[in-house]
Structures are given as C-alpha cells and as structure tokens.
Enzyme design. Structure first.
Site, PDB file in Angstrom:
ATOM      1  CG  HIS A 103       7.829  -5.176   0.065  1.00 50.03           C
ATOM      2  ND1 HIS A 103       7.795  -3.806  -0.078  1.00 50.03           N
ATOM      3  CD2 HIS A 103       7.178  -5.686  -1.011  1.00 50.03           C
ATOM      4  CE1 HIS A 103       7.158  -3.500  -1.216  1.00 50.03           C
ATOM      5  NE2 HIS A 103       6.769  -4.622  -1.798  1.00 50.03           N
ATOM      6  N   GLY A 104       8.709  -6.647   4.451  1.00 47.39           N
ATOM      7  CA  GLY A 104       9.163  -7.681   5.385  1.00 47.39           C
ATOM      8  C   GLY A 104      10.085  -7.110   6.436  1.00 47.39           C
TER       9      GLY A 104
END
Lengths: 161, 468
Positions: B320-321
């Site tokens: 996600h990051g």
C-alpha cells in the site's frame, strides 16, 4: 529450448529486461529528482529570477493563483509579473510525497486554462506564452514557467538539482 | 486522466465505446488495447514506455516458461527470473527511496540519491503479470501467444490505475471470446455510475470532513472529534476503493469483460477475519495464491503458519505504500488475524452479535489510524486523542461536525450495507410493467450520474486516494 540453445523467447526476455533497466537508468539521469534541500535549489535559482521583471510572491498569492496551500509542501518558490497584463510566472514546488504531484499538476493545468481564457484575443502574445508554458517533474520537484525565458529558467532549475 | 474526470466521461469513454462497438469482433481486442495505451500515455507520457517494456518482457517470459514446461528445473528457473524481474522493477520504484532515506538516518553523511515518481498502476500491472507467469508455470493457464491479447490483459484501462487485481486465469477465456451485448453495456453503465457516485458524492464529501480533523493539531482534538475523523476516513476509504472497483468492473462489462466482485460490504463484518474476506478481495486472493500458499499456507506447524501469515501481512502493508505506518498497519492486521485464528476466534463466535460488531468496529478504526497517519508518532498521538487524552472527551468542534454532517453519515452508513442496494431494488421494481421499470431505472441512474457530475464540476481535483 532446442538442442540446449536458448529459444528466441528466452533471448528476447533478457533483452527486454536489460532495456527496462536501461530505461530506468535513463529516467534517473534525465528525469530523476534530487534530494537537495529546497533552500539550496532556491538559492541557486533566485539570482536568475531576480534579474527578471518578476516579483517573488507569498503563500496567499499561491492560493489565489493556483488554489494550493504552501504549507502542504516542503518548499514553494513563486514569482510572477508585477503587471496584470503579463502572464509571466515561475513556480517551483517540492512536494512532501509523490501523491501530491498530480494535485499540483492539475492546479497548473487549471491555471493555464483560466489565464488563457482571461487573455483570450486581447493579449495574443500572452496567450502564446501560455501555450508554450514549460513544465517539469523531477522526483519531488515540480517546475512550471510561463515566460519568453522559460527555457532558460528550466535550465537553471535542472542545474540546481 | 481519471475515470471521474470530465475529459474521460465526456470524451474518451464515449469515443472508445463507439469505436469498440463498431469494430469487428476480431479487432475489438486491438481497439481496446489502443484505447488503454492512449489512456495510460495521457497520464504518464514518460512511463508508458516502461509499461510497454514490462508487457513485452512478460509476454516473452511467459512464452519461455511455456517452452520449458517439460523440464521442471528449467521451467522453475524461467518463472523465477520472470517473477524476480517484475519484483525488482516494483521494488525499485516503490521502495528504493524509502530504503535509502532510512539508511541515511543512521549515517553521519547522507547518501544523495535521485528520486523517481512511482509509475501509475505499477503495483497493479506488476501483480497481474506475475499472476500470468505463475499460472502458466502451474499449468493453470495456457501460454498466451497473441501479444495483443496479453498486452490487453496487462494494460486494460478499466483496472490498470487502481485495480481490481485480475488473475490471468480469470481472464484467459474472455480474451479469446466474450459476448458484447447492449444488456451488458447497460449493466456496466449502471455499475460504473454506482461507483462514480460512491467516489464523487460520498468519498469526496467524507474526505473533506476527515481533512478538517487531520488538519488539527492532535493535542487539540477531543475524543469525539478523533473518532469522527477516524470514522470519516473509514467510510471515505471504503467508498474510494469500492467506488473505483465498481467503475472498473462497470467499464469492463461495457466492453464484455467480467471482473469478480472486489468488495462485499466489508463493514457488516463481525471479525477482522471476515473483514478480509470482504475487503479488496482481489488483492487478498492474490497474496494468498502467490505468496501464502507457495510458502506453505497453513500446512506444517502452527509457528510456521503464523510466520507465513505475518510475512503476507507485512507485504500487504508495504504494497500500500513505502512508509513505516503502512508496515505497522500490516503487522497490526496480521497479529489480529493470528489471534482470531489461534487464540480467541472460537470465543468470539459465542459472543452476542452487537458485542462482536463493536469489537470489529473498534479494531478496524484503530487500524485505519495507522493507515492514514503520515508518521508513527502522529498515529500514536491520534490514538491517544481517541481515548480522551488530547482535548478531553467532547468539544464544540466534534459536536459541530456531527450536527452539520449527520445526514452524510446516515447516507454513507446505509450505502456501506446491503440496505442501499435493497432500497434501490425496491424503487426499480416499483411496477410490474417492464417498460415502467425500465423508465424508472434509467431515470434513477441518469439522476445519480448528473448529481455525481455536478459534484465533480464543483470539486476541481478528484484523484484516487492512493497511487498504486
């Protein structure tokens, strides 16, 4: 694979992997951003911009012109013409995260459209400047210039990184 | 160009649909591929080259694997190379800057490095290409010899930006043969409009409330305000993700493709385990198929299974990051899932329904705090505010937000459950007469579309919350 020799698919996949790697290196060199502090970039660019007829603007002017909040970014440098009859402006922003890049680019696009509508046929030379606006994204740095000297400012920006 | 942009809705999509429907069947894949490349190049003129290189690399990697299937060792090496090449590209763009910045924290002199923005959709098309290579290796799919078909699978514009992550085995037959009918186009349009409304009306409105709370110093937030902010984010992210998924599925259906559902009303869950069967189903399925099961899944000892689960959830967080808060969020989810599986899962089943829902809501909201926080320090301060250690339990700000947005929360809460669909179904089924029902349905969806478009026009910038 026949007779122990690599097949054409195997050769091509290696070539394409190398090409992808080479392209990434190319991007790093010519489109990569910099971890140089914004203050250093600004210090290098300021003499070039101060020599023009433009004036440095503050966060309020940035908000009015682009709808952007300067405190959302780690560095903002905004110069624009002192006369409302000139479309000349230069904006350099260092974003905090790459998620912010699209937001800034959308704001720049909206700014160009808005000013093109304002100048229209009344100031065709300003409209032409807007049509030849220069933009550049280098990592977390975004550069935007509307000026007859936009290419020179862009060079100064690239060299400052 | 985004799905919810005016240029996409009123220019790109109508032209793409018209040209696609006019084109003969044998040219439809080519038309859609051309539209997809144009769509991607519009937003990423520099990285479209990388997309093309990645697609070609994986096309030939797949053919190489297919040529070696009779020799297991060579096939294994071939798939390992393909997966490694994809992971290397993904890891470089997403994590190398993060890795060097963390190393620089430990060094007296910083290592200078150049940064590149993450290509849009990199996480999506990379996972899909890995899915193809592994499915071919496992014999679950045939080698795709048609480069246009393969490229279309990897770069299809409905899902390249924000998913869902479509496994190759789900697409294989559809690439060769699918039905393109007016009925499917209509259903696709309805689904697209539903997704557009989720994003333009609900997600954006909830996002504004969340931004107000997030802009406040954590020390000045009361517990009420903190929970309102967290609740707003929870609903915002659901409508963002599910909205984009619905738009993707709707667009795909307009072009004859069927994607599986990606969200199944996750907020009606009564455990975190259930939540992850309903949330971003395509991503969770991908990690299960291509990471968890190859690691051994739940075979072997309990400790091995726990290890496998934690690795999957750390990777899910990182996907996600690239920041510590996403990793912590992944670890948090992993720990709770392990606990539900091995410690308190059975006890949870015996608790009354309302208690289970409260358990689920509290744990989910706490997890979202890690997800939306810009740093770990901020997340801890925010969590502290949620228990009243910020500015007390109740303040005027929280009361004001509730009073001015209660209708939004009511609508959002209803829309997050099957109630909204049931209500819409009641309206559309209001008459026994088919023509009347059709007219009511068309009017309803045109109305939703127009309201969504109005929201889009007034909101000048409408990105997806994340850049995958």
């Amino acid at each position: 694979m026949r007779d122990g020799r690599p097949g054409i698919a195997q050769i091509l996949k290696y070539i394409l992997a190398l090409l992808a790697a080479a392209y990434i290196v190319f991007l790093l060199i010519f489109a990569g951003g910099s971890t140089r502090a914004f203050e250093d970039v600004k210090a290098d660019m300021s003499p070039v911009l101060e020599a023009s007829d433009m004036v440095e603007r503050d966060g309020q002017a940035l908000k009015r012109s682009f709808g952007l909040n300067s405190r959302d970014y780690s560095g903002v440098m905004y110069y624009s013409a002192s006369s409302a009859l000139s479309a000349e402006e230069v904006l350099v922003i260092r974003v905090n995260s790459t998620d912010q890049i699209d937001r800034v680019l959308e704001a720049v696009k909206a700014r160009i459209l808005q000013r093109t509508g304002e100048y229209g046929d009344y100031l065709p030379e300003q409209t032409e400047l807007l049509e030849h606006a220069v933009q550049s994204v280098r990592g977390k740095y975004i550069f935007f210039a509307v000026s007859a000297d936009a290419a020179r400012y862009r060079t100064a920006f690239d060299e400052s990184l | 160009m985004l799905f919810n942009s005016i240029s996409f809705l009123f220019l790109f999509l109508p032209v793409a649909v018209i040209v696609y429907y006019i084109a003969p069947d044998r040219a439809k894949n080519g038309v859609m591929l051309a539209a997809s490349i144009l769509f991607y190049a519009w937003g990423e003129p520099v990285y479209v080259v990388l997309l093309v290189l990645s697609v070609l690399l994986n096309y030939f990697a797949g053919r190489d694997i297919g040529a070696k299937l009779e020799d297991p060792r060579r096939a294994r090496l071939a798939v390992a190379f393909g997966v490694a090449a994809n992971v290397a590209i993904l890891a470089f763009f997403k994590y190398y800057g993060f890795l060097i910045s963390q190393i620089n924290l430990l060094l007296p002199e910083e290592i200078p490095y150049r940064e590149l923005s993450v290509p849009l959709g990199l996480s999506i098309f990379t996972l899909q290409e890995i899915s193809y290579l592994v499915d071919v290796y496992r014999g679950k799919a045939q080698v795709q010899k048609n480069p246009v078909n393969f490229a279309l699978y990897a770069a299809m514009f409905p899902q390249i930006l924000a998913g869902p992550v479509v496994r190759y085995s789900d697409m294989e037959r559809q690439l060769e043969k699918r039905s393109v009918t007016a009925r499917k186009a209509g259903q696709g349009a309805m689904l697209f409009i539903t997704g557009l409304a989720k994003k333009a009306i609900l997600a954006n409105s909830l996002g504004k409330v969340f931004e107000q709370v997030a802009a406040m110093p954590t020390g000045s937030i009361s517990a009420l305000t903190a929970w309102i902010g967290c609740f707003s984010f929870a609903l915002q992210i659901y409508f963002e993700f599910s909205g984009w998924s619905d738009m993707a599925r709707g667009l795909a259906r307009m072009f004859g493709f069927e994607f599986r559902k990606n969200f199944e009303h996750p907020y009606i869950s009564r455990s975190i385990t259930e939540f992850w069967r309903r949330w971003n189903i395509s991503l969770v399925t991908w990690f299960r198929e291509y990471v968890y099961l190859p690691m051994g899944g739940n075979r072997g000892t309990v400790s091995r299974n726990i290890f496998n689960m934690m690795v999957v959830w750390i990777l899910t967080g990182m996907w996600h990051g690239a920041s510590w808060n996403f990793i912590v969020w992944g670890v948090y989810c992993g720990i709770i899932l392990v606990m539900e599986k091995y410690v308190w899962g059975e006890s949870l089943d015996h608790l009354p329904g309302p208690v289970r829902r409260i358990y689920f809501i509290v744990l989910t909201l706490v997890g979202w705090v890690f997800f939306f926080s810009p740093s770990l320090g901020y997340s801890l301060r925010y969590l502290t505010a949620m228990i009243g250690a910020g500015a007390g339990f109740v303040d005027g700000e929280g009361g004001f937000l509730l009073l001015t947005h209660w209708l939004l929360y009511l609508a959002a809460a209803a829309a997050a459950t099957p109630l909204a669909k049931a209500f819409a179904g009641q309206i559309m089924g209001i008459s026994g007469n088919l023509r009347v029902r059709t007219a009511v349905t068309v009017t309803l969806y045109i109305g939703i579309f127009l309201v969504s478009a109005a929201f889009l026009v007034t909101d000048t910038y409408n990105p997806f919350l994340f850049r995958f």
